[in-house]
Design an enzyme around this catalytic site. Sequence first.
Site, PDB file in Angstrom:
ATOM      1  CB  THR A  34      39.160  35.715  44.906  1.00 16.26           C
ATOM      2  OG1 THR A  34      39.315  34.927  43.725  1.00 16.26           O
ATOM      3  CG2 THR A  34      40.534  36.056  45.460  1.00 16.26           C
ATOM      4  N   GLY A  35      39.083  35.314  48.194  1.00 18.21           N
ATOM      5  CA  GLY A  35      39.133  36.040  49.454  1.00 18.21           C
ATOM      6  C   GLY A  35      39.071  35.115  50.646  1.00 18.21           C
ATOM      7  CB  SER A  36      39.808  35.793  54.212  1.00 20.99           C
ATOM      8  OG  SER A  36      38.846  36.824  54.420  1.00 20.99           O
ATOM      9  CE  LYS A 102      32.052  39.743  44.519  1.00 25.56           C
ATOM     10  NZ  LYS A 102      32.977  39.160  45.524  1.00 25.56           N
ATOM     11  N   GLY A 103      35.873  43.324  45.212  1.00 26.84           N
ATOM     12  CA  GLY A 103      37.111  43.580  44.488  1.00 26.84           C
ATOM     13  C   GLY A 103      38.291  43.949  45.348  1.00 26.84           C
ATOM     14  N   GLY A 105      40.160  42.004  46.782  1.00 25.03           N
ATOM     15  CA  GLY A 105      41.237  41.068  46.457  1.00 25.03           C
ATOM     16  C   GLY A 105      41.739  41.194  45.030  1.00 25.03           C
ATOM     17  CD  GLU A 111      35.714  38.336  43.370  1.00 23.54           C
ATOM     18  OE1 GLU A 111      36.308  37.751  44.291  1.00 23.54           O
ATOM     19  OE2 GLU A 111      35.441  39.555  43.405  1.00 23.54           O
TER      20      GLU A 111
END
Length: 229
Positions: A34-36, A102-103, A105, A111
Site C-alpha cells: 500500500t502507498g504511492s 513501514k506503516g 499508510g 503488509e
Amino acid sequence: MATIDKTQQDAEKLTAALAAVKFVKDGDVVGLGTGSTTTFAIKELGKRVKEGLQITAAASSIRTEELAKSFGIQILDLGSLSTIDVSIDGADEFTETLDLIKGGGGALFREKIIASLSKNAIIITDASKKVKKLGAFTVPIEVIPLAYQYVFDQVTELSGRGQLRSVAHKPFITDNGNLIIDADFGLIDHPAKLASDLNQINGLLAHGLFINLTSKVIMSEGTDIIVFE
C-alpha cells in the site's frame, strides 16, 4: 532539511517500480503493498495483465484491492494463502542491512503478513528513504482499541513518545478496525531488540519495524537503479 523535489521523487518511484515488476512471472501469486510507490507497480502490472500476463494477487489494504481490481488483477483472500511468490511494497525508511520502518499508510499488519508469506519480498523506494539509522520516521503501532492505554504506557516504558494517529480530528481506524500509535523512539541503535520488545506487549497487533522480512530493496536514484540484498 533539504527540500524533496516531488517530480523527481515520483520519477524515481516509477523507475524502481518498473524494475520490481520484471520479477513477476506467469502464474505467480503476487503480494501488493500500500502507498504511492506501490501504486506505480500496480498500474504497470495492470498493463502487463492486459497484455496477457496471468497472475493472482493478495492486497495489503482495501484501497490496494480496489486499485488492483480496477486494473483487471484478480484478488485472492490473504487469509487463504500459505505462500506468496513475490511481493512488492514500499517503505518509509530503510537501511543497507534491509531493516525497515513501514506503516505510514496504516496497512502495516497486512503488509507484514504478506512479507512473511513471500518467497521474494521486494521493497521499492526513491533515494529519500535510505537512512544510516532508522528512527527519523516514527514507528507505527497498530493496537486493539481496548488495549490502547496499556500499549501506550508500555511504549512510554520503552522510552518512546507515543501519539494517537488522527485524521480530520478523529482517530485513524485501520482496515482491521484498530487504532495506530505513532511512536517516536529517536534514532534506533538496535532495531531488532526494539522489535522484540514491542512483540512482547499484549494488545499490540503489529508494529512498523520490519526485521529479516525483506529479500531486496530496489532503490532508484535519479535514473540509476541500486539494489540492496
